[in-house]
Design a protein around this motif. Structure first.
Motif, mmCIF file in Angstrom:
data_model
loop_
_atom_site.group_PDB
_atom_site.id
_atom_site.type_symbol
_atom_site.label_atom_id
_atom_site.label_comp_id
_atom_site.label_asym_id
_atom_site.label_seq_id
_atom_site.Cartn_x
_atom_site.Cartn_y
_atom_site.Cartn_z
ATOM 1 N N THR A 78 109.893 62.861 73.243
ATOM 2 C CA THR A 78 110.491 61.874 74.038
ATOM 3 C C THR A 78 111.696 61.223 73.473
ATOM 4 O O THR A 78 111.861 60.711 72.604
ATOM 5 N N SER A 79 112.858 61.065 74.550
ATOM 6 C CA SER A 79 114.159 60.481 74.263
ATOM 7 C C SER A 79 114.230 59.259 75.141
ATOM 8 O O SER A 79 113.928 59.290 76.350
ATOM 9 N N PRO A 80 114.870 58.290 74.789
ATOM 10 C CA PRO A 80 115.425 57.271 75.905
ATOM 11 C C PRO A 80 116.261 57.460 76.670
ATOM 12 O O PRO A 80 117.486 58.402 76.294
ATOM 13 N N LEU A 81 116.333 56.979 77.703
ATOM 14 C CA LEU A 81 117.568 57.140 78.838
ATOM 15 C C LEU A 81 118.307 55.887 79.209
ATOM 16 O O LEU A 81 119.566 56.135 79.810
ATOM 17 N N THR A 82 117.925 54.641 78.673
ATOM 18 C CA THR A 82 118.634 53.638 78.709
ATOM 19 C C THR A 82 118.865 52.853 77.477
ATOM 20 O O THR A 82 118.259 53.120 76.480
ATOM 21 N N LEU A 83 119.729 51.988 77.305
ATOM 22 C CA LEU A 83 120.191 51.066 76.266
ATOM 23 C C LEU A 83 118.914 50.040 75.751
ATOM 24 O O LEU A 83 118.546 50.296 74.805
ATOM 25 N N ASN A 84 118.459 49.446 76.705
ATOM 26 C CA ASN A 84 117.706 48.520 76.522
ATOM 27 C C ASN A 84 116.075 48.804 76.473
ATOM 28 O O ASN A 84 115.525 48.783 77.647
ATOM 29 N N ASN A 85 115.760 49.624 75.461
ATOM 30 C CA ASN A 85 114.619 50.395 75.581
ATOM 31 C C ASN A 85 113.976 50.535 74.170
ATOM 32 O O ASN A 85 114.619 50.753 73.292
ATOM 33 N N PRO A 86 112.576 50.197 74.180
ATOM 34 C CA PRO A 86 112.075 50.180 72.863
ATOM 35 C C PRO A 86 112.060 51.508 72.275
ATOM 36 O O PRO A 86 111.990 51.632 70.792
ATOM 37 N N ILE A 87 112.293 52.705 72.942
ATOM 38 C CA ILE A 87 112.447 54.012 72.220
ATOM 39 C C ILE A 87 113.652 54.058 71.673
ATOM 40 O O ILE A 87 113.747 54.632 70.405
ATOM 41 N N ALA A 88 114.850 53.257 72.171
ATOM 42 C CA ALA A 88 115.987 53.558 71.552
ATOM 43 C C ALA A 88 115.975 52.524 70.408
ATOM 44 O O ALA A 88 116.720 52.674 69.316
ATOM 45 N N GLU A 89 115.380 51.360 70.311
ATOM 46 C CA GLU A 89 115.242 50.670 69.078
ATOM 47 C C GLU A 89 114.556 51.605 68.140
ATOM 48 O O GLU A 89 114.986 51.204 66.880
ATOM 49 N N TYR A 90 113.389 52.105 68.438
ATOM 50 C CA TYR A 90 112.681 52.997 67.521
ATOM 51 C C TYR A 90 113.821 53.917 66.742
ATOM 52 O O TYR A 90 113.552 53.876 65.574
ATOM 53 N N LEU A 91 114.544 54.493 67.575
ATOM 54 C CA LEU A 91 115.278 55.539 66.852
ATOM 55 C C LEU A 91 116.558 54.852 66.002
ATOM 56 O O LEU A 91 116.599 55.584 64.972
ATOM 57 N N LYS A 92 116.763 53.905 66.304
ATOM 58 C CA LYS A 92 117.871 53.105 65.697
ATOM 59 C C LYS A 92 117.384 52.782 64.275
ATOM 60 O O LYS A 92 118.018 53.005 63.185
ATOM 61 N N LEU A 93 116.116 52.186 64.287
ATOM 62 C CA LEU A 93 115.354 51.735 63.078
ATOM 63 C C LEU A 93 114.912 52.885 62.244
ATOM 64 O O LEU A 93 115.179 52.879 60.782
ATOM 65 N N HIS A 94 114.225 54.063 62.759
ATOM 66 C CA HIS A 94 113.711 54.870 62.056
ATOM 67 C C HIS A 94 114.135 56.146 61.901
ATOM 68 O O HIS A 94 113.916 57.024 61.388
ATOM 69 N N GLY A 95 115.021 56.726 62.958
ATOM 70 C CA GLY A 95 115.447 57.980 63.129
ATOM 71 C C GLY A 95 114.294 58.811 63.866
ATOM 72 O O GLY A 95 113.210 58.036 64.544
ATOM 73 N N ASP A 96 114.304 59.965 64.105
ATOM 74 C CA ASP A 96 113.106 60.722 64.856
ATOM 75 C C ASP A 96 111.844 60.717 63.954
ATOM 76 O O ASP A 96 112.003 60.705 62.849
ATOM 77 N N GLY A 97 110.778 60.525 64.765
ATOM 78 C CA GLY A 97 109.458 60.429 63.994
ATOM 79 C C GLY A 97 108.459 60.454 64.838
ATOM 80 O O GLY A 97 108.326 60.355 66.074
ATOM 81 N N ILE A 98 107.041 60.522 64.383
ATOM 82 C CA ILE A 98 106.052 60.556 65.332
ATOM 83 C C ILE A 98 105.679 59.007 65.490
ATOM 84 O O ILE A 98 105.540 58.260 64.656
ATOM 85 N N TYR A 99 105.602 58.688 66.682
ATOM 86 C CA TYR A 99 105.194 57.065 67.379
ATOM 87 C C TYR A 99 103.631 57.174 67.623
ATOM 88 O O TYR A 99 103.071 56.273 67.333
ATOM 89 N N ASP A 100 103.127 58.349 68.238
ATOM 90 C CA ASP A 100 101.926 58.016 68.828
ATOM 91 C C ASP A 100 101.018 59.016 68.276
ATOM 92 O O ASP A 100 101.124 60.398 68.456
ATOM 93 N N ILE A 101 99.950 58.978 67.624
ATOM 94 C CA ILE A 101 98.751 59.908 67.370
ATOM 95 C C ILE A 101 97.568 59.597 68.122
ATOM 96 O O ILE A 101 96.877 58.826 68.138
ATOM 97 N N ALA A 102 97.652 60.545 69.361
ATOM 98 C CA ALA A 102 96.986 60.210 70.461
ATOM 99 C C ALA A 102 95.732 60.934 70.311
ATOM 100 O O ALA A 102 95.441 62.124 69.950
ATOM 101 N N MET A 103 94.227 60.386 70.449
ATOM 102 C CA MET A 103 93.121 61.093 70.274
ATOM 103 C C MET A 103 92.432 61.263 71.526
ATOM 104 O O MET A 103 92.138 60.301 72.504
ATOM 105 N N LEU A 104 91.625 62.165 71.678
ATOM 106 C CA LEU A 104 90.883 62.642 72.723
ATOM 107 C C LEU A 104 89.503 62.198 72.621
ATOM 108 O O LEU A 104 89.042 62.018 71.451
ATOM 109 N N VAL A 105 89.061 61.355 73.758
ATOM 110 C CA VAL A 105 87.755 60.482 73.448
ATOM 111 C C VAL A 105 87.004 60.770 74.744
ATOM 112 O O VAL A 105 87.495 61.444 75.821
ATOM 113 N N ASP A 106 85.576 60.405 74.791
ATOM 114 C CA ASP A 106 84.756 60.576 76.004
ATOM 115 C C ASP A 106 84.781 59.188 77.047
ATOM 116 O O ASP A 106 84.890 59.261 78.330
ATOM 117 N N ASP A 107 85.174 58.245 76.548
ATOM 118 C CA ASP A 107 85.453 56.875 77.145
ATOM 119 C C ASP A 107 86.491 56.251 76.596
ATOM 120 O O ASP A 107 86.267 55.252 75.681
#
Ligand code: FE2
Length: 379
Positions: A78-107
């Motif tokens: 995922t890449s940001p398309l706008t300037l005021n965007n938390p993804i853009a802030e993430y990239l400025k601070l960290h560079g490319d990286g894993i943000y969400d480790i999403a888990m499959l659950v029943d509920d």
């Protein structure tokens, strides 16, 4: 920095339960500077198949995402398309990286409620998305610290990756490289933070401590670290957590923390059932791996006993081997995949061993130190 979501109220009545049962990793979402080019890289270099897309054309105005799959592994880039965007802030601070480790659950609602009741920070309340075939529920909590989160994903006959995504059939032809599943993800955290992080996974998500490594296990002349392995109950999700320890030089973990600007995912280990074929394929695709000293293969059989693989082939491909009481494993590590010396991928084949290659730590870390020294970050 914490990402926040401004979403509507809960759609569900929570059930009273304190059990969080994580079935497996549903997807890993990377925040990257250029999702289109990253998709091309993971497709061409690692053999992932681009399967879905979200962006301006699908009604998403603030981000573009590509979903790629291979075996049971699903990546979202995922890449940001706008300037005021938390993804853009993430990239400025960290560079490319894993943000969400999403888990499959029943509920997903129950998991979210339980986690928040135990102290997790809510980021996205449960949302249900329904189509003709079925439904998807997503809810997200922050990990213990830093810019990392965990989504709970519940799927019932839902034929899309997620709403606002369209299937992608003509992006690029890819050839699978034999990667079948996520084996483990390793987190790097600051000095003194390993136990609080481990506590988060134990208390909030029901993980158990499987193994602990001290700085005596993991040290070279210059650099040291300590590590704790957490896994969820069926052992399907394994998360070792590393903390730097005092050595003569700068720990490789500290180098990561300095460039990532905080804790985060250091490496993603992907499983194969034929590491020789997979590594040959990856090397021919241009994937760069850490070098292994030729001396490593001298007396390898004496050190680890009989194995099925040909030692000369392992030497040629620079694949490492380790044995424990349950069997052995083969593994190899890429060089950092990002401009900053932060994120890399491990390829692993297990033949009985459920460990992490403790016998290879010294050889591996000495190799990493050579790279660290070349970057001017060792002493
Ligand atoms: Fe690993």
């Amino acid at each position: 920095m914490k990402l926040s979501f401004n979403k509507s109220d809960l759609l569900f009545q929570f059930k009273k339960t304190d059990l969080i049962q994580l079935k497996k990793i549903d997807y890993l979402e990377f925040y990257v500077g250029n999702a289109k080019q990253s998709a091309y890289f993971y497709a061409n270099a690692f053999g992932f198949k681009p399967v879905a897309y979200a962006g301006l054309e699908t009604g998403v105005s603030d981000r573009t995402s590509y979903v790629l799959e291979q075996g049971d592994i699903r990546l979202v880039l995922t890449s940001p398309l706008t300037l005021n965007n938390p993804i853009a802030e993430y990239l400025k601070l960290h560079g490319d990286g894993i943000y969400d480790i999403a888990m499959l659950v029943d509920d997903a609602c129950s998991c979210f409620e339980t986690a928040v009741a135990k102290g997790a920070q809510p980021l996205l309340k449960p949302h249900k998305f329904t189509n003709k075939e079925g439904y998807l529920v997503k809810a997200t909590i922050a990990a213990y610290n830093g810019d990392l989160c965990h989504s709970f994903i519940e799927r019932k006959n839902y034929n899309l990756f997620s709403p606002e995504y369209i299937p992608l059939s003509n992006f690029i032809e890819t050839k699978p490289t034999g990667l079948i599943a996520v084996d483990h993800l390793v987190l790097n955290v600051e000095i003194g933070q390993m136990n609080p992080w481990a506590g988060f996974y134990q208390k909030i998500l029901g993980f158990q401590e499987q193994q602990e490594f001290t700085s005596d296990d993991i040290s070279t002349k210059y650099s040291a670290l300590i590590s704790k392995v957490l896994q969820n109950n069926p052992g399907k999700i394994k998360i070792p957590i590393n903390e730097p320890a005092q050595g003569l030089g700068k720990s490789q973990i500290q180098e990561y923390l300095d460039f990532h600007n905080g804790p985060g995912v250091q490496h993603l280990a992907l499983k194969t059932t034929d590491i020789i074929s997979t590594v040959r394929h990856l090397r021919s695709n241009g994937v760069e791996f850490l070098d292994t000293s030729c001396k490593y293969y001298d007396n390898l059989l004496e050190r680890i006993g009989e194995i099925d693989e040909d030692i000369d082939t392992l030497r040629e491909l620079q694949i490492l081997v380790d044995r424990d009481s349950e069997g052995y494993l083969l593994q190899i590590f890429t060089k950092p995949l990002t401009p900053r010396p932060t994120f890399f991928i491990e390829i692993i084949q297990r033949k009985g061993s459920m460990g992490f290659g403790k016998g290879n730590f010294k050889a591996l870390f000495e190799t990493i130190e050579l790279e660290q020294a070349a970057r001017g970050n060792l002493l």
